[in-house]
Design an enzyme around this catalytic site. Sequence first.
Site, mmCIF file in Angstrom:
data_model
loop_
_atom_site.group_PDB
_atom_site.id
_atom_site.type_symbol
_atom_site.label_atom_id
_atom_site.label_comp_id
_atom_site.label_asym_id
_atom_site.label_seq_id
_atom_site.Cartn_x
_atom_site.Cartn_y
_atom_site.Cartn_z
ATOM 1 N N ASP A 1 3.208 -0.845 12.425
ATOM 2 C CA ASP A 1 2.127 0.099 12.729
ATOM 3 C C ASP A 1 2.753 1.452 13.120
ATOM 4 O OD1 ASP A 1 -1.015 -0.507 13.567
ATOM 5 O OD2 ASP A 1 -0.194 1.235 14.599
ATOM 6 N N SER B 1 -14.395 2.311 12.706
ATOM 7 C CA SER B 1 -15.531 1.422 12.450
ATOM 8 C C SER B 1 -15.482 0.200 13.367
ATOM 9 C CB SER B 1 -15.577 1.022 10.977
ATOM 10 O OG SER B 1 -14.296 0.665 10.521
ATOM 11 N N TYR C 1 0.827 -1.215 0.000
ATOM 12 C CA TYR C 1 0.000 0.000 0.000
ATOM 13 C C TYR C 1 0.855 1.256 0.000
ATOM 14 C CZ TYR C 1 -3.728 3.223 1.483
ATOM 15 O OH TYR C 1 -4.622 4.253 1.572
ATOM 16 N N GLU D 1 4.247 1.775 -0.425
ATOM 17 C CA GLU D 1 5.156 1.902 -1.577
ATOM 18 C C GLU D 1 4.333 2.040 -2.864
ATOM 19 O OE1 GLU D 1 8.095 2.698 -1.198
ATOM 20 O OE2 GLU D 1 9.276 1.364 0.060
ATOM 21 N N GLY D 2 3.193 1.322 -2.917
ATOM 22 C CA GLY D 2 2.315 1.441 -4.090
ATOM 23 C C GLY D 2 1.875 2.880 -4.300
ATOM 24 N N GLN E 1 -0.176 4.569 20.593
ATOM 25 C CA GLN E 1 0.063 5.124 19.253
ATOM 26 C C GLN E 1 -1.024 6.149 18.946
ATOM 27 O OE1 GLN E 1 -1.179 2.126 19.921
ATOM 28 N NE2 GLN E 1 -2.291 1.189 18.237
ATOM 29 N N ASN F 1 -6.068 9.791 8.138
ATOM 30 C CA ASN F 1 -7.198 8.956 8.580
ATOM 31 C C ASN F 1 -8.526 9.699 8.573
ATOM 32 O OD1 ASN F 1 -4.623 7.981 9.757
ATOM 33 N ND2 ASN F 1 -5.901 6.305 10.473
ATOM 34 N N ARG G 1 -10.799 -0.828 9.912
ATOM 35 C CA ARG G 1 -10.119 0.350 10.457
ATOM 36 C C ARG G 1 -10.651 0.653 11.856
ATOM 37 N NH1 ARG G 1 -10.141 4.025 5.021
ATOM 38 N NH2 ARG G 1 -11.966 2.746 4.596
ATOM 39 N N VAL G 2 -9.890 1.454 12.577
ATOM 40 C CA VAL G 2 -10.135 1.537 14.012
ATOM 41 C C VAL G 2 -11.485 2.149 14.362
ATOM 42 C CG1 VAL G 2 -8.849 3.730 14.339
ATOM 43 C CG2 VAL G 2 -9.058 2.101 16.220
#
Length: 319
Positions: free
Chosen positions: A269, A187, A143, A145-146, A207, A172, A184-185
């Site tokens: 992460d 939801s 993701y 690097e893409g 974090q 985010n 994802r956090v």
Amino acid sequence: MRILVTGGAGFLGSHLIDRLMVAGHEVICLDNFYTGNKHNVGQWLGNPNFELIRHDVTEPIRLEVDQIYHLACPASPVHYQYNPVKTIKTNVMGTLNMLGLAKRVKARFFLASTSEIYGDPEVHPQPEEYRGNVNPIGIRSCYDEGKRVAETLAFDYHRQNDVDIRVVRIFNTYGPRMLENDGRVVSNLIVQALQGIPLTVYGDGSQTRSFCYVSDLVEGFIRLMNSDYIGPVNLGNPGEYTILELAKTIQDMINPDAPLKFEPLPQDDPRRRQPDITLAKTQLGWEPKVPLKEGLHYTIEDFRQRLGDRVAAAAVMGR
Ligand code: NAD
Ligand code: UDP
Ligand code: UDP
């Protein structure tokens, strides 16, 4: 204008389409329905200004449009890591095809890039000049690097072929229409609290992330697309919270008795993340308006309704 939105049946894409349709544009929504669904754009089906095409952006396609918002790509770690090779293909071949299309029809091309291109940042908050700290061989690389390659392709098409580009780095973002199983956090925590099951906090929850409400973000998209500034520009809400603070806020808002459950922190992460939005403020006159609690309230109500509808439907089926 005739506007193409790739990934238009997804979370951000469908909110963007709502804005573009209300403004009277012709909109083509292109999606392979990997993490998006027709329901998200259901209100526009049958409208003569709206067209829905099931198509995978890794395959070429010929269309005639004035602007392209290129959003197609799963955004949740759970979904983009499910088939990492496909994620890279989507970011690289998909972006190449959409840039080829933009070049042929001389359309303005907007790339939805991400704060993930900063990796696990050593500079805080992150300004656009920061070049990032990305693991090229980790589980998030497909993701991040893409998306880095996607940015490179956009700037190379701009320099080499004069393609008119806009590049946004999204931090985010949350809001109604996120999938229940999005992973994802925001939801996850809302769905868990509504279902009365433990709220999962990864690691010790120290974090941080900064959460932007979807309507603020979409306003920034439209401003960037229609400005003279090509980017890259950060869009996000600078309010920074630990994940534990977020979990406690959602717990308080929905179900103070729901327990928290600590689970292992996923590999790579990022420890901290907060956008420096000086550039968006000066170039676009943009800043987010919806505070976290208000945005969470709208999002909780959307999930409550969708989960409630499902329970009601199951009850009818069972009868
Ligand atoms: P999403 O998963 O809800 O939407 C992505 C959409 O793209 C889905 O409808 C999916 O079916 C479609 N799609 C995926 N691969 C495709 C392919 N190969 N061909 C055609 N369609 C394809 O995610 P989202 O949150 O709406 O994110 C939209 C974009 O914004 C993504 O590019 C994502 O990387 C970027 N972004 C989002 C966030 C965020 O917090 N939501 C943050 C940073 C970047
Ligand atoms: N492409 C596309 N639609 C178009 C024009 C191009 O999907 O309307 C694709 C094309 O198939 C190619 C990519 O975009 O894979 C890059 O196109 P470009 O013209 O830049 O490169 P070339 O075709 O010369 O390799
Ligand atoms: N996270 C969490 N519980 C969850 C899902 C995520 O604690 O149920 C954490 C995750 O480890 C990360 C943060 O929340 O530190 C944001 O994760 P998300 O997948 O939403 O976005 P990203 O990591 O891509 O910023």
